[in-house]
Design an enzyme around this catalytic site. Sequence first.
Site, short mmCIF file in Angstrom:
data_model
loop_
_atom_site.label_atom_id
_atom_site.label_comp_id
_atom_site.label_asym_id
_atom_site.label_seq_id
_atom_site.Cartn_x
_atom_site.Cartn_y
_atom_site.Cartn_z
N GLU A 63 -51.35 40.89 -78.45
CA GLU A 63 -50.95 41.88 -79.46
C GLU A 63 -49.47 42.19 -79.37
O GLU A 63 -48.85 42.53 -80.38
CB GLU A 63 -51.75 43.18 -79.25
N HIS A 97 -58.76 42.50 -75.81
CA HIS A 97 -57.47 42.72 -76.45
C HIS A 97 -56.44 41.82 -75.78
O HIS A 97 -56.22 41.91 -74.56
CB HIS A 97 -57.01 44.18 -76.23
N HIS A 150 -63.64 45.61 -85.12
CA HIS A 150 -62.65 46.15 -84.19
C HIS A 150 -62.24 47.55 -84.65
O HIS A 150 -61.30 47.72 -85.42
CB HIS A 150 -61.42 45.23 -84.13
N ASP A 161 -59.02 48.74 -86.69
CA ASP A 161 -58.47 49.16 -85.40
C ASP A 161 -58.69 50.66 -85.20
O ASP A 161 -59.54 51.05 -84.40
CB ASP A 161 -56.99 48.80 -85.28
N HIS A 182 -61.85 51.53 -82.98
CA HIS A 182 -61.89 52.45 -81.84
C HIS A 182 -62.38 53.83 -82.28
O HIS A 182 -61.84 54.42 -83.23
CB HIS A 182 -60.50 52.59 -81.22
N GLY A 230 -55.85 48.92 -74.01
CA GLY A 230 -54.71 49.69 -73.51
C GLY A 230 -53.44 48.86 -73.56
O GLY A 230 -53.41 47.75 -74.09
N ASP A 235 -62.13 56.78 -80.73
CA ASP A 235 -61.18 57.88 -80.54
C ASP A 235 -59.96 57.76 -81.46
O ASP A 235 -59.20 58.73 -81.59
CB ASP A 235 -60.74 58.01 -79.08
#
Length: 331
Positions: A200, A197, A12, A278, A14, A170, A16
């Site tokens: 959370e 996701h 997991h 993450d 990301h 998101g 960006d």
Amino acid sequence: MKYKDLPKIDLHCHLDGSVRPETIIDIARNEGITIPYYDVCNITKELTAPEECKSLEEYLKRFVVPNLVMQSIESLRRITFELLEDCAKENVKYIEIRFAPLLHVNKGLSISDVIESVISGIKDAEESYDIKANIILCCMRFMSKDKAAEVVEAGAKYISKGVVAIDLAGAEDKGFCKKLIEPIALARKYGYRVTIHAGETGIGKNVLDAVEILGAERIGHGIFIKDCIKAYNIVKDKKITLEICLTSNIQTKAINLIKDHPIYDFYNDEIKVTLNTDNRTVSNTNMTKECEILFKEFNITFDDYKQIYINSVNAAFADLETKKRLRRDRK
């Protein structure tokens, strides 16, 4: 124990949220992009979620600047290579990189251009380092189901050529799964694996929906199954893997104190937990730091770590040969 030397898997991460600050400055200058700061100290502060971060929404604001410089073939390829380079240096053997292609088409790239650029960066890194990687395509939950379907359609031809799964990411609203049933069903039809996701930000029921409605095989975070017995039971009974990200869970206020994180309780109750970053830059972390937190805060044993590593191997959306190699690497 040298945590850096442990073999690691990150399921997991990301893209960006894991860009080097120096690279953002360099690309901005080369491509004439306006960013708030052009010195490493200030741009790092701009990119990194503060310790006093109050919510997931505040955390997500840190992605604005990276996406400004992720709009060209060259920048995407470079950023991907550098992420894998950084991971390889701390003995990450396998990583699944996730990103939302539609966030990178603002200057004329197609979704295919974006995906191919990331695949090229992966191939560059795999030729240079002892690391393997695959791609998870994200659909943003604030986008329409038609936009999500557009991502699914465009990415389908890259399945087994770098792309392995689909995700929804998101800000998390209650009941979001019901709004995106069609595109995820289409993804499953094409052969995408599914990770979502969910759970959370205090909505454990979303995890139940992700599994029952969307067919999720893995859940990103999933912390709040602790407050929803139906979600907890389905995750445990169906052996759904949780992609746990300790540092970011504190920053997004999923958990207030690391000692209260349920990861070890989940593990001891035979829920399939994995350890992940993450966002390496936004959370100012890496897999070595996450390992250190796991060992020091929860007093786990090396055998515990090996089991969590094997959980990651088993849950990885990788081919059998890669999984075989990863199992050898644990020793």
